[in-house]
Scaffold this motif. Structure first.
Motif, PDB file in Angstrom:
ATOM      1  N   PRO A 119       0.530  -5.389  -2.387  1.00 47.41           N
ATOM      2  CA  PRO A 119      -0.071  -3.976  -1.826  1.00 47.41           C
ATOM      3  C   PRO A 119       0.033  -3.892  -0.495  1.00 47.41           C
ATOM      4  O   PRO A 119       0.287  -2.988   0.374  1.00 47.41           O
ATOM      5  CB  PRO A 119      -0.926  -3.872  -2.761  1.00 47.41           C
ATOM      6  CG  PRO A 119      -0.988  -4.687  -3.813  1.00 47.41           C
ATOM      7  CD  PRO A 119      -0.363  -5.745  -3.297  1.00 47.41           C
ATOM      8  N   ILE A 173       3.132  -3.932   1.665  1.00 45.92           N
ATOM      9  CA  ILE A 173       3.932  -2.726   1.194  1.00 45.92           C
ATOM     10  C   ILE A 173       3.523  -1.835   2.250  1.00 45.92           C
ATOM     11  O   ILE A 173       4.294  -1.224   2.776  1.00 45.92           O
ATOM     12  CB  ILE A 173       3.892  -2.256  -0.193  1.00 45.92           C
ATOM     13  CG1 ILE A 173       4.590  -3.218  -1.109  1.00 45.92           C
ATOM     14  CG2 ILE A 173       4.371  -1.108  -0.360  1.00 45.92           C
ATOM     15  CD1 ILE A 173       4.336  -3.004  -2.840  1.00 45.92           C
ATOM     16  N   VAL A 174       2.328  -1.515   2.379  1.00 47.58           N
ATOM     17  CA  VAL A 174       1.636  -0.464   3.161  1.00 47.58           C
ATOM     18  C   VAL A 174       2.064  -0.695   4.677  1.00 47.58           C
ATOM     19  O   VAL A 174       2.621   0.095   5.292  1.00 47.58           O
ATOM     20  CB  VAL A 174       0.354  -0.283   2.814  1.00 47.58           C
ATOM     21  CG1 VAL A 174      -0.338   0.735   4.050  1.00 47.58           C
ATOM     22  CG2 VAL A 174       0.112   0.236   1.556  1.00 47.58           C
ATOM     23  N   GLY A 209       6.101  -0.547   5.265  1.00 46.08           N
ATOM     24  CA  GLY A 209       6.554   0.534   5.328  1.00 46.08           C
ATOM     25  C   GLY A 209       6.246   1.442   6.317  1.00 46.08           C
ATOM     26  O   GLY A 209       7.100   2.196   7.012  1.00 46.08           O
ATOM     27  N   VAL A 227       5.513   6.016   1.225  1.00 44.73           N
ATOM     28  CA  VAL A 227       5.227   4.399   1.104  1.00 44.73           C
ATOM     29  C   VAL A 227       3.762   4.478   0.277  1.00 44.73           C
ATOM     30  O   VAL A 227       3.807   3.351  -0.643  1.00 44.73           O
ATOM     31  CB  VAL A 227       4.768   4.109   2.599  1.00 44.73           C
ATOM     32  CG1 VAL A 227       4.212   2.537   2.602  1.00 44.73           C
ATOM     33  CG2 VAL A 227       5.866   3.953   3.365  1.00 44.73           C
ATOM     34  N   ALA A 228       3.006   5.351   0.540  1.00 47.39           N
ATOM     35  CA  ALA A 228       1.861   5.104  -0.326  1.00 47.39           C
ATOM     36  C   ALA A 228       1.872   5.275  -1.832  1.00 47.39           C
ATOM     37  O   ALA A 228       1.318   4.461  -2.707  1.00 47.39           O
ATOM     38  CB  ALA A 228       0.573   6.134   0.160  1.00 47.39           C
ATOM     39  N   GLY A 230       3.368   2.178  -3.068  1.00 44.19           N
ATOM     40  CA  GLY A 230       2.503   1.253  -3.000  1.00 44.19           C
ATOM     41  C   GLY A 230       1.690   1.147  -4.184  1.00 44.19           C
ATOM     42  O   GLY A 230       1.098   0.263  -4.771  1.00 44.19           O
ATOM     43  N   VAL A 258       3.451   0.155  -7.512  1.00 39.42           N
ATOM     44  CA  VAL A 258       3.419  -1.354  -7.470  1.00 39.42           C
ATOM     45  C   VAL A 258       2.052  -1.948  -7.992  1.00 39.42           C
ATOM     46  O   VAL A 258       2.134  -2.938  -8.661  1.00 39.42           O
ATOM     47  CB  VAL A 258       4.019  -1.838  -6.221  1.00 39.42           C
ATOM     48  CG1 VAL A 258       4.056  -3.362  -6.330  1.00 39.42           C
ATOM     49  CG2 VAL A 258       5.631  -1.533  -6.031  1.00 39.42           C
ATOM     50  N   THR A 259       1.200  -1.475  -7.146  1.00 37.32           N
ATOM     51  CA  THR A 259      -0.067  -2.194  -7.384  1.00 37.32           C
ATOM     52  C   THR A 259      -0.691  -2.103  -8.966  1.00 37.32           C
ATOM     53  O   THR A 259      -1.330  -2.759  -9.360  1.00 37.32           O
ATOM     54  CB  THR A 259      -1.180  -1.420  -6.474  1.00 37.32           C
ATOM     55  OG1 THR A 259      -0.744  -1.360  -5.028  1.00 37.32           O
ATOM     56  CG2 THR A 259      -2.591  -2.185  -6.696  1.00 37.32           C
ATOM     57  N   LEU A 261      -3.384   6.242  -1.495  1.00 37.32           N
ATOM     58  CA  LEU A 261      -4.143   5.183  -0.905  1.00 37.32           C
ATOM     59  C   LEU A 261      -5.489   4.957  -1.390  1.00 37.32           C
ATOM     60  O   LEU A 261      -5.775   3.637  -1.505  1.00 37.32           O
ATOM     61  CB  LEU A 261      -4.027   5.342   0.674  1.00 37.32           C
ATOM     62  CG  LEU A 261      -3.014   5.060   1.361  1.00 37.32           C
ATOM     63  CD1 LEU A 261      -3.175   5.429   2.894  1.00 37.32           C
ATOM     64  CD2 LEU A 261      -2.190   3.653   1.357  1.00 37.32           C
ATOM     65  N   LEU A 290      -4.812   3.165  -4.632  1.00 39.79           N
ATOM     66  CA  LEU A 290      -4.559   1.654  -4.299  1.00 39.79           C
ATOM     67  C   LEU A 290      -5.740   0.899  -4.187  1.00 39.79           C
ATOM     68  O   LEU A 290      -5.888  -0.211  -4.686  1.00 39.79           O
ATOM     69  CB  LEU A 290      -3.388   1.798  -3.218  1.00 39.79           C
ATOM     70  CG  LEU A 290      -2.774   0.203  -2.744  1.00 39.79           C
ATOM     71  CD1 LEU A 290      -1.373   0.403  -2.328  1.00 39.79           C
ATOM     72  CD2 LEU A 290      -3.602  -0.580  -1.922  1.00 39.79           C
TER      73      LEU A 290
END
Length: 492
Positions: A9, A12-13, A16, A27-28, A31, A34-35, A354, A357
């Protein structure tokens, strides 16, 4: 393998936003998706529990967004009322030197406001202030984030340390933790203003500034050291910030800084305004009065009932309303509020994703997995590594409080196992947590939102990461010296 998955994670942030320069909101969202999948599959989190923690993150983000909305509405009001024009004139009469202006506003006043409110409010308040004074948006954002690398340990009347260390204070005296943390931050007060100018304007910008910088930073450092070692956490930032402002004004009045043409703030040669100084500064005067007054007038449990950031946001919105009436433009209040929220739609989406995440990484054990790997690999270098662990905690959770809550017990256990001073280990992590605020995606998104910086998160990160690396190296060296040379028996 679990370690690699736990880092995904974060990668990715960073990839991106910083490398690929994609929109932060997109992107967030990727992220957090996926998280969530990783949390449920690779880290055995229950789907219902992960959904709950995701929702909790969104709620926390909306509370912070309420604060940012207020800060942006204030900026709108200052522009509509022409109050910012009057402030430009007044600040210019004190000094036209951009270097002095940025240290006084972003650092000295920033430390004070962080002490009164916490939660990164100084950046939301003073980044637009600097923008109004003619600073470039990128400089304003980076300056406020860098300067917020010192005070978060004791922000909001000491809450990140007092509440963040609550899991260990039954066996580890809070007063000793505060005292040791102050010894890190006292050095931070000395170094950050210098690092700030180097990062923003280059090393040559220090020429002619040493007298001013020493006067301000030494006074703030001494105040931080004395308050944390003899009074406590609650007033550390407040007193240090006030001391810095007083030292700054006194130096400018008594001696002054020799101006150099390349650093003269010459924005807007003419300032069109009919407002008096009092009315123009009224919003900031009210903030300086009301934020500490509210914080110390109500129990913390009452203020945090709807989230810590909510009461700060409520005060800012109230100040916008009162100020609009006093400035003779009450009819513009709702327009300012409307314009502000319309410009925050994408940043709010980003913050929600975010924060969700971060909650997922915390609840699923990803953050703990990363921290324990670092702890196991550290050995005798653990004091230095604890700074990095604290910074990672703040980078992910968005606060020094969150970092302290996550890792304070880990540091006590590791210090006992390795036979090093536990106060140094815990304080080093907390100091690192403050540094993590410089580069935390949540904070960068929030500041950029108040400045209307679009897709500039990567550019801001690249500036603040330089200061972060320098200060992390300083604190890592300090941690080793404190643990093995200067204070190996402290508090024992």
């Amino acid at each position: 393998m679990s370690l690699i998955l736990a880092i995904i994670p974060i990668l990715i942030v960073l990839t991106g936003i910083v490398i690929l320069k994609k929109p932060a909101w997109a992107v967030a969202l990727i992220g957090v998706g996926v998280t969530f999948v990783l949390a449920v599959t690779a880290f055995s989190g229950e789907t219902s529990a992960m959904l709950t923690t995701t929702k909790s993150g969104v709620v926390s983000a909306l509370q912070v967004a309420f604060l940012v909305w207020g800060a942006f509405a204030l900026l709108e009001l200052m522009q509509v009322s022409t109050g910012m024009n009057r402030i430009k004139t007044t600040v210019s009469s004190l000094t036209k030197d951009r270097r002095v202006q940025i240290v006084l506003i972003a650092f000295c006043l920033g430390v004070f406001i962080e002490g009164a409110t916490g939660n990164g409010a100084p950046a939301a308040i003073f980044a637009p202030f600097l923008l109004g004074l003619g600073f470039e948006p990128l400089v304003a954002a980076a300056a406020c984030l860098i300067c917020n690398g010192v005070p978060p340990c004791f922000g909001g009347a000491g809450v990140p340390t007092i509440a963040g260390m609550s899991a260990i204070t039954d066996t580890v005296p809070l007063s000793s933790i505060v005292a040791m943390t102050g010894r890190f931050l006292a050095v931070g007060c000395l170094v950050v203003p210098v690092v700030l100018l180097i990062v923003l304007y280059g090393a040559r910008s220090l020429k002619g500034m040493w007298g001013y910088l020493l006067s301000v930073s030494v006074c703030m450092s001494a105040a931080m050291l004395l308050v944390t070692n003899f009074i406590g956490a609650e007033l550390a930032d407040l007193i240090s910030g006030v001391t810095g402002v007083a030292a700054s004004v006194a130096y400018l009045k008594l001696r002054g800084v020799k101006q150099r043409a390349e650093y003269v703030n010459g924005s807007d040669a003419t300032f069109d305004t009919n407002l008096s100084n009092f009315k123009a500064f009224l919003p900031y005067i009210l903030l300086l009065i009301l934020l500490p007054a509210v914080r110390f007038s109500f129990p913390l449990s009452a203020l945090t009932r709807y989230g810590y950031a909510t009461w700060i946001g409520a005060v800012i919105h109230l100040v916008v309303f009162i100020s609009s009436c006093a400035m003779g433009c009450a009819d513009k209040f709702f327009l300012c509020e409307k314009n502000a929220i319309l410009k925050l739609v994408k940043p709010i989406i980003t913050l929600c994703a975010l924060y969700a995440l971060a909650n997922l990484m915390n609840s699923s054990g990803m953050i703990s997995r990363i921290a324990r790997f670092l702890a196991d690999a550290a050995g005798s270098f653990y004091p230095a590594v604890s700074v990095i662990i604290g910074a990672i905690g703040a980078f992910i959770t968005g606060s020094c409080l969150g970092s302290n809550k996550l890792f304070c017990m880990l540091h006590v256990e590791a210090a006992s196992t390795l036979g090093i001073n536990k106060f140094v280990a815990v304080a080093a992590s907390s100091a690192g947590g403050s540094l993590g605020n410089m580069i935390c995606p949540n904070n960068i998104i929030a500041v950029n939102a108040t400045l209307e910086l679009k897709n500039a998160e990567g550019a801001v990160f690249k500036r603040t990461i330089k200061a972060f690396v320098i200060m992390t190296a300083v604190y890592c060296i300090l941690a080793m010296l404190y643990a093995y040379v200067f204070f190996p028996e402290f508090g024992m």
